[in-house]
Design an enzyme around this catalytic site. Structure first.
Site, short mmCIF file in Angstrom:
data_model
loop_
_atom_site.label_atom_id
_atom_site.label_comp_id
_atom_site.label_asym_id
_atom_site.label_seq_id
_atom_site.Cartn_x
_atom_site.Cartn_y
_atom_site.Cartn_z
N TYR B 30 0.84 -1.21 0.00
CA TYR B 30 0.00 0.00 0.00
C TYR B 30 0.87 1.26 0.00
O TYR B 30 0.63 2.21 -0.74
CB TYR B 30 -0.94 0.01 1.21
CG TYR B 30 -1.73 1.29 1.29
CD1 TYR B 30 -2.70 1.59 0.35
CD2 TYR B 30 -1.47 2.23 2.30
CE1 TYR B 30 -3.41 2.78 0.39
CE2 TYR B 30 -2.17 3.41 2.35
CZ TYR B 30 -3.13 3.69 1.39
OH TYR B 30 -3.82 4.88 1.44
N PRO B 83 0.35 14.79 3.72
CA PRO B 83 -0.81 14.03 4.20
C PRO B 83 -0.75 12.61 3.67
O PRO B 83 -0.54 12.40 2.48
CB PRO B 83 -2.00 14.79 3.61
CG PRO B 83 -1.45 15.55 2.45
CD PRO B 83 -0.02 15.84 2.77
N SER B 112 -4.25 13.68 7.24
CA SER B 112 -5.10 13.23 6.15
C SER B 112 -6.55 13.11 6.59
O SER B 112 -6.85 12.74 7.72
CB SER B 112 -4.61 11.87 5.66
OG SER B 112 -5.54 11.29 4.77
N TYR B 136 -10.27 15.76 1.67
CA TYR B 136 -10.94 15.22 0.49
C TYR B 136 -12.36 15.73 0.54
O TYR B 136 -13.03 15.60 1.58
CB TYR B 136 -10.97 13.68 0.52
CG TYR B 136 -9.67 13.04 0.11
CD1 TYR B 136 -9.12 13.26 -1.15
CD2 TYR B 136 -9.00 12.19 0.98
CE1 TYR B 136 -7.94 12.65 -1.53
CE2 TYR B 136 -7.80 11.58 0.60
CZ TYR B 136 -7.29 11.82 -0.66
OH TYR B 136 -6.11 11.23 -1.04
N THR B 162 -7.02 18.16 -1.56
CA THR B 162 -6.43 17.27 -2.56
C THR B 162 -7.40 17.11 -3.72
O THR B 162 -8.54 16.71 -3.51
CB THR B 162 -6.10 15.91 -1.93
OG1 THR B 162 -5.18 16.11 -0.86
CG2 THR B 162 -5.49 14.97 -2.97
N LYS B 231 -3.84 20.86 -3.64
CA LYS B 231 -2.76 19.89 -3.79
C LYS B 231 -3.06 18.96 -4.97
O LYS B 231 -4.14 18.36 -5.03
CB LYS B 231 -2.60 19.06 -2.52
CG LYS B 231 -1.55 17.94 -2.61
CD LYS B 231 -1.22 17.38 -1.24
CE LYS B 231 -0.23 16.22 -1.33
NZ LYS B 231 -0.84 14.98 -1.78
N HIS B 255 0.62 13.00 -6.34
CA HIS B 255 0.06 12.04 -5.38
C HIS B 255 0.99 10.84 -5.21
O HIS B 255 0.56 9.69 -5.14
CB HIS B 255 -1.33 11.59 -5.84
CG HIS B 255 -2.26 11.25 -4.70
ND1 HIS B 255 -3.38 11.98 -4.40
CD2 HIS B 255 -2.22 10.28 -3.76
CE1 HIS B 255 -4.01 11.45 -3.35
NE2 HIS B 255 -3.32 10.41 -2.94
N ASP B 286 5.84 18.30 -3.76
CA ASP B 286 6.20 17.04 -3.10
C ASP B 286 6.53 16.00 -4.16
O ASP B 286 6.39 16.22 -5.35
CB ASP B 286 5.12 16.56 -2.13
CG ASP B 286 3.91 15.93 -2.82
OD1 ASP B 286 3.91 15.75 -4.05
OD2 ASP B 286 2.95 15.62 -2.10
N GLY B 287 7.03 14.86 -3.66
CA GLY B 287 7.32 13.75 -4.56
C GLY B 287 8.80 13.49 -4.72
O GLY B 287 9.50 14.24 -5.41
N ILE B 289 11.44 13.59 -2.76
CA ILE B 289 12.51 14.29 -2.02
C ILE B 289 13.19 13.27 -1.11
O ILE B 289 12.56 12.70 -0.22
CB ILE B 289 11.92 15.44 -1.18
CG1 ILE B 289 11.26 16.49 -2.06
CG2 ILE B 289 12.98 16.02 -0.24
CD1 ILE B 289 12.17 17.55 -2.60
#
Lengths: 365, 365, 365, 365
Positions: B30, B83, B112, B136, B162, B231, B255, B286-287, B289
């Site tokens: 996951y 999140p 989240s 959400y 998001t 986001k 995401h 993000d993503g 890093i």
């Protein structure tokens, strides 16, 4: 008992692996192989991954519509089943099984001239399969004219003239394995063209007229009551000639990497062609489509529809008609997901702003 | 007894390896997985390495200052915790442990919507954790409005909406492993939205409204007493829409590679967005890093701050709150070193002259 | 008995392999390692291979002349031995052995501030070794001033001020292996600066003044009777500052990939710097030179000379002074061959027309 | 008994594998090796794959004509056998066998100065082999002049002056294996030049005059009754000099990657040269041709013909004259297929519109 497929068949790549386990080596080498070094064969798949998507957000994607207009007809989705010879080698039901998958998924099936099922038999067995007819023009033009007449009579809605096989590609997997032969009597049209006995695919190819020219195509288009598409075009120059010679559509294709090696993939050849002639005729593309995102990219680059080849055979090999159907439905599910996440709920609204050259390196597996 | 970590945990990659050993396969798939072929998942990390740094010398770097201004507030450093849903799957203390790491390192934590801890419980357990709330927007807008009210009441300083999950991404690791499910009762907000029983992440996702539009965002921003960030933005076009619709910030994000495959990484999408709107609102990214040098590159390209996702979960998995804290502190140590060696002792003074496209090929491992 | 080396030591790569077999793991990790992910470390070597040579024919290459003019002095060839700390870790004779190799091959040796031999001891032991002195400027400026005085007194012909180590790079091989420490008493200058006991390289680095500025360099250059070079420059901006602040030369260098990861290699940083200031001061380069063709490329891109680092240590590890000498002579033989085959028999006549970006992909091993 | 080759010898790569099994290690390392890191050696093959073909359809390709005009003479196809030394190391019949293959396939053979067969012996043994003579110009010009006279007398139709070996390349496979030597008495011309006893290839190379200049070439061309080609040219500058100095043709070549490493491949050097001088003299190319599609690309980029090197030796090693012949015929079959599928039935009609830089990454094996 419901038809249960192993749960691991999640993606088309899963079907490829599963098919490679069930097919006999000869059929596998015939299906899987490409010309000489298979550079183009591999690149057909890889090229789509060299494109990145540029998704949009907050456009409301609760309802998606994958339909497209093709040759003036609204179709429920942009997938077609590519013409592929000798499907009887893959599964006992051959093209009939494929047609059932086509009918169940509202997918246009292109029947190959070199099918192991005649156009009549297919039309009778699965009358509700949307169908086009793929034509190899034989040196004996009477055979071809007769074929067209039969296609018209039996509900084929378009003619796809394959033009990239004036001679047969050097498929070394077949040369090495010595397989890939079929009996002419199993290939009704070939038999009609005078072939007999066991023949390799290369042998069948020798029936094709290597001297076919644009003027022949123009004549076909003029005489035919069906729209004519030319399959096997890779340059904008030739696409403009197609317009000039009166065809209704072009299929950007390198014959699944099986003819001339190191030519461009459909993904790479498409943009220049769509830019040149996309407003004058329908541009379709095939080669290496393995994901719903690939379909989105093809449409964004100007294709009206895409043809799926080997993956349908993988489904056919694994499970006959239901397998082929599930391959198509897997792609349709992925397409639906991609339309939602790309922020283009209408497939027909995709345009070039949705794609950009990928900054990542080639990611072949 | 002081808390001793094995000495090999030097870099975030070490935590990744260690986490893969302690997490159960379902939770691991996951956390680690991405959409379909995981092209974007991998590229998120690789893209930062395709940027080279252009360091300056002899500027005096005896004192470094990593602080940045974010939504008008000076923050001690540019890291946030992204999140992430269901942190209870990773460690028994779940989001509470993460919040402790956030508090200890003065890092803003984004809670989240699909947390296994309610916003109130988190605020009460770790009141000194700087915190934002990730939203959400459910089809049932009342639930969302209620959530916002609770976030406001319990000290959350900003709302992160998001927008890149109108439908759930095709995460094949989850589809194959059949895991990734959680009980709705462990996800307080989902339960409030009417969910019950065991649900997969995909199931929770179905609560999200796929028809959310910019007008909804504008309304949220207008009604909210908190700054609103969007986001999941990847194009300059959408960033300009964000400005037009009154949001306070955008988070360039795909995401974590979990939604639409083959979209651009944050690193690649950031520059065009920062150029387009960086002077009008706060741009975060993000993503992927994984290094202090990645943070320097993000700031140099125009981000005000960066969100750290999976690495925090790796720390959490390995050692709970102290593990998560140490992951953040490792990054901060690296950032300090990179600011000194890049010759930009003030993090907020970095600009585009500090980066250039790398001449080397992609160096993924 | 003549000194026999195994015949397989044909190329510098052979020495690298041989050295990795004879060095103890701690010394090896200290020598071989780079910062964090070692992207720059690897790229230093790879970058030279991304350049292709454009050879000329029929120019008459019976006699080749590798000599270059450096700081106004004609030197027999363009190779220098880079400053490297703690050579006593590599071979019992340490810097003395290196100096012998330098003397035997007429190569300028740059003695490191952190040498395990004092500048006086080296000068006395090998008085005919051409030598420069590398300076780390300590927070205690008196120590540095004293060092310069001693260098002047003992025949060092230039000062190389290393400016890319205001703080110590994150060298994870050292952090993981826990080695790389040396005793301060073996490092005479460090002892003079107040260090004592066993220290890691990082410990020694803390003596260096992180607040060194261009004004300090200018003062050094103005006060010094020796030409001053700044080592560790990677941008044209800083090269122009070097000109403005009165230095005699710059060494394009990233400290062997040991300081800030993901910065440009010398090969990639050189052209812009040589273009900007090459007519105003001497530009040298180091990093990843492994072949005579690399030297040709460096000169063609505007360097007057190149510094060789690790390969000299490999030779030293394998066979002391003769090993280091043979490494240099191997490079000189290759350089001679490359000058002949490139059709530029005078090393000093090489220019940018002799190189072009390589069309091939990165070819790292 | 008919001469049966194993069926697996389908492509030239098959011959390479087979030859590596039958050749002794010394001969193999001599044939297969390249200079230093063998970057150029590998790239010679890879570079052709970095070009994509742009095929045309429907032009009528029933009859293909591979003939080309070369030095004013119509030749049945564009293949030549490159000059290669010491063919007696590969097969007992040496150059005689190669000449038989040349005669049987109407291929021009270039006899090397360093052949293990004299020009007279070859001409007498296989008088119907079309033949050119390759000349190394020795320091002793009398030897060279004598050689030319003998070539003229014995039916050699052109002189190929190799100019990229003023000194011998650093071929490390040979240095490591210690092999590659031949006896001078087996190399008639070398013996004539005064060599004697066992010599390495490098030893023979020392006979070559490193001070050869364009003026010497001009004199050769003026004095010779045969057309003179210069082999080993890699830049347009030098190609223009070739025109100015009166030669009839240039061969774009890097000596099979055996001389200076990291120079451009023939494929990459060709276009600029053909553009610069293709209308003033004949441009040929060698290096890495392994497929009929490579030949098509070379002609499309402006070459009039291509030289085949190592593959002929592979055929020779595997099966003597019939093996070499079959290698050439395999290429000719592939060329015929490629002309048909590229839609350019006349080889001499190919132009630059048939090629484009490949979008795929380098595909070396």
């Amino acid at each position: 008992m419901p038809h249960a497929l192993p749960p691991r068949l999640v993606s088309l790549a899963d079907y490829e692996r599963a098919a490679s386990e069930v097919l006999d080596p000869g059929a596998l080498s015939y299906i899987a192989g490409g010309a000489t070094d298979e550079v183009t064969l591999q690149d057909n798949v890889a090229a789509w991954r060299r494109l990145a998507l540029r998704p949009r957000i907050l456009v409301g994607v609760g309802r998606r519509d994958p339909s497209v207009e093709l040759l003036g007809v609204r179709r429920p989705h942009p997938l077609l089943i590519a013409p592929m010879a000798f499907q009887g080698l893959v599964h006992g039901d051959g093209e009939i099984a494929t047609a059932r998958a086509a009918a169940a998924s509202s997918t246009i099936m292109c029947l190959s001239t070199l099918a192991t099922t005649s156009p009549e038999a297919l039309a009778e067995a699965v009358p509700d399969a949307p169908r086009w007819f793929q034509l190899y023009v034989f040196a004996d033009r009477g055979v071809s004219r007769d074929l067209v007449a039969r296609a018209v009579e039996h509900g084929y809605e378009a003619l796809v003239v394959t033009v990239d096989l004036p001679v047969f590609g050097l498929r070394e997997r077949e040369l090495r394995s010595g397989v890939g032969s079929a009996h002419a009597e199993r290939v009704p049209i070939a038999a009609a063209a005078g072939a007999s006995g066991a023949m390799t695919a290369a042998g069948f190819a020798e029936l094709v007229d290597p001297d076919l020219r644009w003027s022949d195509i123009e004549q076909f288009a003029a005489e035919s009551s069906l729209p004519v598409l030319v399959k096997g075009i890779l340059t904008a120059e030739d696409a403009r000639r197609a317009v000039a010679h009166g065809v209704s559509g072009v299929i950007v294709s390198n014959h699944g990497g099986r003819q001339l090696d190191t030519v461009l993939s459909g993904a790479d050849a498409l943009p220049a062609i769509a830019d040149a002639v996309g407003d004058q005729l329908d541009v379709l593309v095939d080669g290496g489509i393995r994901r719903g995102t690939d379909v989105v990219k093809a449409l964004a680059l100007g294709a009206r529809a895409v043809l799926i080849g080997r993956p349908v055979l993988w489904g056919l090999a694994v499970d006959g008609a239901p397998g082929a159907q599930r391959v198509i439905e897997t792609l349709l599910t992925e397409l639906d997901n991609a339309l939602a996440l790309a922020g283009s709920p209408q497939a027909s609204s995709l345009d070039a702003t949705f794609v950009t050259p990928a900054p990542w390196p080639d990611q072949r597996r």
